[in-house]
Design a protein around this motif. Structure first.
Motif, PDB file in Angstrom:
ATOM      1  N   LEU A 179       1.060  -1.235  -0.021  1.00 36.80           N
ATOM      2  CA  LEU A 179      -0.066  -0.031   0.009  1.00 36.80           C
ATOM      3  C   LEU A 179       0.743   1.303   0.172  1.00 36.80           C
ATOM      4  O   LEU A 179       0.651   2.103  -0.628  1.00 36.80           O
ATOM      5  CB  LEU A 179      -0.786  -0.084   1.223  1.00 36.80           C
ATOM      6  N   TYR A 180       1.846   1.254   0.720  1.00 34.10           N
ATOM      7  CA  TYR A 180       2.749   2.452   0.861  1.00 34.10           C
ATOM      8  C   TYR A 180       3.392   2.693  -0.547  1.00 34.10           C
ATOM      9  O   TYR A 180       3.526   3.725  -1.091  1.00 34.10           O
ATOM     10  CB  TYR A 180       3.702   2.279   1.954  1.00 34.10           C
ATOM     11  N   SER A 181       3.797   1.555  -1.308  1.00 38.76           N
ATOM     12  CA  SER A 181       4.386   1.572  -2.384  1.00 38.76           C
ATOM     13  C   SER A 181       3.536   2.281  -3.430  1.00 38.76           C
ATOM     14  O   SER A 181       3.937   2.923  -4.337  1.00 38.76           O
ATOM     15  CB  SER A 181       4.675   0.268  -2.833  1.00 38.76           C
ATOM     16  N   LEU A 182       2.407   1.952  -3.333  1.00 41.62           N
ATOM     17  CA  LEU A 182       1.273   2.407  -4.389  1.00 41.62           C
ATOM     18  C   LEU A 182       0.878   4.022  -4.088  1.00 41.62           C
ATOM     19  O   LEU A 182       0.703   4.594  -4.966  1.00 41.62           O
ATOM     20  CB  LEU A 182       0.038   1.509  -4.595  1.00 41.62           C
ATOM     21  N   PHE A 183       0.557   4.508  -2.957  1.00 41.99           N
ATOM     22  CA  PHE A 183       0.187   5.494  -2.563  1.00 41.99           C
ATOM     23  C   PHE A 183       0.686   6.480  -1.896  1.00 41.99           C
ATOM     24  O   PHE A 183       0.291   7.624  -1.439  1.00 41.99           O
ATOM     25  CB  PHE A 183      -1.378   5.347  -1.726  1.00 41.99           C
ATOM     26  N   GLY A 216      11.990   2.330   4.569  1.00 49.28           N
ATOM     27  CA  GLY A 216      10.683   1.944   5.093  1.00 49.28           C
ATOM     28  C   GLY A 216      10.257   0.637   4.923  1.00 49.28           C
ATOM     29  O   GLY A 216       9.465  -0.039   5.753  1.00 49.28           O
ATOM     30  N   ALA A 217      10.255   0.103   3.607  1.00 43.08           N
ATOM     31  CA  ALA A 217      10.031  -1.280   3.276  1.00 43.08           C
ATOM     32  C   ALA A 217      10.703  -2.216   4.017  1.00 43.08           C
ATOM     33  O   ALA A 217      10.208  -3.199   4.620  1.00 43.08           O
ATOM     34  CB  ALA A 217      10.378  -1.512   1.748  1.00 43.08           C
ATOM     35  N   PHE A 233       2.694  -1.045   9.893  1.00 49.26           N
ATOM     36  CA  PHE A 233       2.182   0.240   9.147  1.00 49.26           C
ATOM     37  C   PHE A 233       3.122   1.471   9.898  1.00 49.26           C
ATOM     38  O   PHE A 233       3.740   2.248   9.297  1.00 49.26           O
ATOM     39  CB  PHE A 233       0.757   0.754   9.103  1.00 49.26           C
ATOM     40  N   LEU A 234       3.018   1.221  11.120  1.00 51.67           N
ATOM     41  CA  LEU A 234       3.910   2.265  11.854  1.00 51.67           C
ATOM     42  C   LEU A 234       5.353   2.155  11.699  1.00 51.67           C
ATOM     43  O   LEU A 234       6.081   3.124  11.401  1.00 51.67           O
ATOM     44  CB  LEU A 234       3.744   2.030  13.275  1.00 51.67           C
ATOM     45  N   ALA A 281       8.312  13.232 -10.517  1.00 48.88           N
ATOM     46  CA  ALA A 281       7.744  13.023 -11.824  1.00 48.88           C
ATOM     47  C   ALA A 281       7.962  11.424 -12.104  1.00 48.88           C
ATOM     48  O   ALA A 281       6.951  10.897 -12.540  1.00 48.88           O
ATOM     49  CB  ALA A 281       8.699  13.620 -13.039  1.00 48.88           C
ATOM     50  N   LYS A 282       8.790  10.682 -11.357  1.00 46.25           N
ATOM     51  CA  LYS A 282       9.157   9.267 -11.469  1.00 46.25           C
ATOM     52  C   LYS A 282       7.972   8.779 -10.660  1.00 46.25           C
ATOM     53  O   LYS A 282       7.369   7.731 -11.093  1.00 46.25           O
ATOM     54  CB  LYS A 282      10.404   8.865 -10.945  1.00 46.25           C
ATOM     55  N   TYR A 283       7.745   9.243  -9.461  1.00 44.92           N
ATOM     56  CA  TYR A 283       6.571   8.651  -8.719  1.00 44.92           C
ATOM     57  C   TYR A 283       5.325   8.781  -9.316  1.00 44.92           C
ATOM     58  O   TYR A 283       4.412   7.827  -9.380  1.00 44.92           O
ATOM     59  CB  TYR A 283       6.514   9.282  -7.491  1.00 44.92           C
ATOM     60  N   ALA A 284       5.044   9.955  -9.783  1.00 42.86           N
ATOM     61  CA  ALA A 284       3.610  10.027 -10.546  1.00 42.86           C
ATOM     62  C   ALA A 284       3.719   9.288 -11.952  1.00 42.86           C
ATOM     63  O   ALA A 284       2.281   8.579 -12.058  1.00 42.86           O
ATOM     64  CB  ALA A 284       3.651  11.476 -11.281  1.00 42.86           C
ATOM     65  N   GLU A 285       4.694   8.730 -12.357  1.00 41.75           N
ATOM     66  CA  GLU A 285       4.517   7.971 -13.787  1.00 41.75           C
ATOM     67  C   GLU A 285       4.343   6.488 -13.122  1.00 41.75           C
ATOM     68  O   GLU A 285       3.343   5.822 -13.717  1.00 41.75           O
ATOM     69  CB  GLU A 285       5.937   7.883 -14.261  1.00 41.75           C
ATOM     70  N   MET A 286       4.814   6.135 -12.054  1.00 41.66           N
ATOM     71  CA  MET A 286       4.817   4.628 -11.642  1.00 41.66           C
ATOM     72  C   MET A 286       3.372   4.527 -11.030  1.00 41.66           C
ATOM     73  O   MET A 286       2.723   3.818 -10.905  1.00 41.66           O
ATOM     74  CB  MET A 286       5.883   4.393 -10.680  1.00 41.66           C
TER      75      MET A 286
END
Length: 281
Positions: free
Chosen positions: A170-174, A182-183, A242-243, A260-265
């Motif tokens: 979820l964190y990777s996507l949003f 963090g991962a 999550f914490l 920009a890279k995050y928006a593309e992914m």
């Protein structure tokens, strides 16, 4: 629900399709089918309790409610159909998990960790085959025990999956600030905490002996070393994971965020648009 989203049954959908659009479609189908299956289990359980003669379903054979109901309503033909479907389902699940485990170990552990990216394709295939044999043999040994179902409760597997995998997905996507640190915090922290709480929970030791069976409902008989009061650690380990993902992200937030890279992914992961770049690469 949270555990299902992190199980290999769902995650493997991302690796058996040609592009991101098909991966999204495959995951949606898998989630719907699995969700409907869990709803059907409620109907089967209550239906069996209502239709079968009193006393036929006990604490010792409650997992056989569906076969007992099939035999009661459809005789030998009904029992045969349900047994064949259950057998085919078990084979499909075991095959899927075996493929996922062997491919993950061969590519992630052997090729990237042990060989540090120098492994040849034929070596990866050989390791994947050996891993499949080991995983299949271990599952066969566990399944041959009459108490295997009691020793490995499904709910605990769901708790581990939700604690170790779901927050990172979820964190990777949003969350654009989410990073590798963090991962790692989320995955290893959630995995370690859930396993520790399971080991020291009543599910492993300390439950009272059932007078009907003469055995305890815990995995280990005749010993009590539990200190965690709950059978399932999810209510603690999932929020903690999550914490930990948040803490690890801020600890490792020295690198500059590429907006920009995050928006593309993000667009690619949610819609499949742009996935042809990854395919062509």
């Amino acid at each position: 629900m949270l555990g299902t989203a992190g199980l290999p049954h769902i995650l493997m959908r991302f690796y058996t399709v040609p592009n991101a659009r098909e991966a999204r479609r495959s995951v949606v189908w898998a989630i719907w089918l699995i969700g409907l299956f869990y709803l059907f289990t409620l109907v089967l359980g209550y239906g069996a309790a209502a239709l079968l003669p009193p006393g036929m379903i006990t604490s010792a054979n409650q997992n056989n409610a569906a076969p007992l109901l099939a035999a009661h309503l459809g005789g030998e033909i009904g029992l045969g159909l349900v047994s064949a479907i259950a057998f085919a389902t078990i084979l499909a699940v075991v095959a899927g998990l075996t493929i996922t485990a062997s491919a993950s170990f061969a590519h992630d552990v052997y090729a990237n960790v042990i060989k540090r990216g120098t492994a040849r394709p034929d070596q990866e295939v050989r390791v994947a085959r050996l891993t499949a044999v080991v995983v299949g043999s271990s599952r066969s040994s566990a399944g041959s025990s009459p108490t295997a179902e009691r020793r490995v409760p499904r709910a605990l597997a769901f708790a581990v999956a939700a604690s170790a995998n779901l927050p990172t997905i979820l964190y990777s996507l949003f969350w654009k600030r989410f990073n590798t640190t963090g991962a790692l915090y989320s995955i290893y922290g959630g995995l370690g905490l859930s396993i520790i709480l399971i080991v020291f929970s009543p599910a492993v030791s300390g439950k009272a002996v059932n007078p009907e069976t003469g055995r305890s409902a815990s995995m280990i008989q005749g010993i009590d070393f539990h200190w965690f009061p709950l059978d399932n650690p999810g209510i603690i380990s999932i929020p903690a994971s999550f914490l930990l993902g948040i803490v690890g992200t801020f600890v490792g937030s020295r690198r500059k965020i590429d907006d920009a890279k995050y928006a593309e992914m993000e667009v690619r992961s949610l819609t499949g648009v742009g996935s042809e770049k990854a395919v062509s690469h």
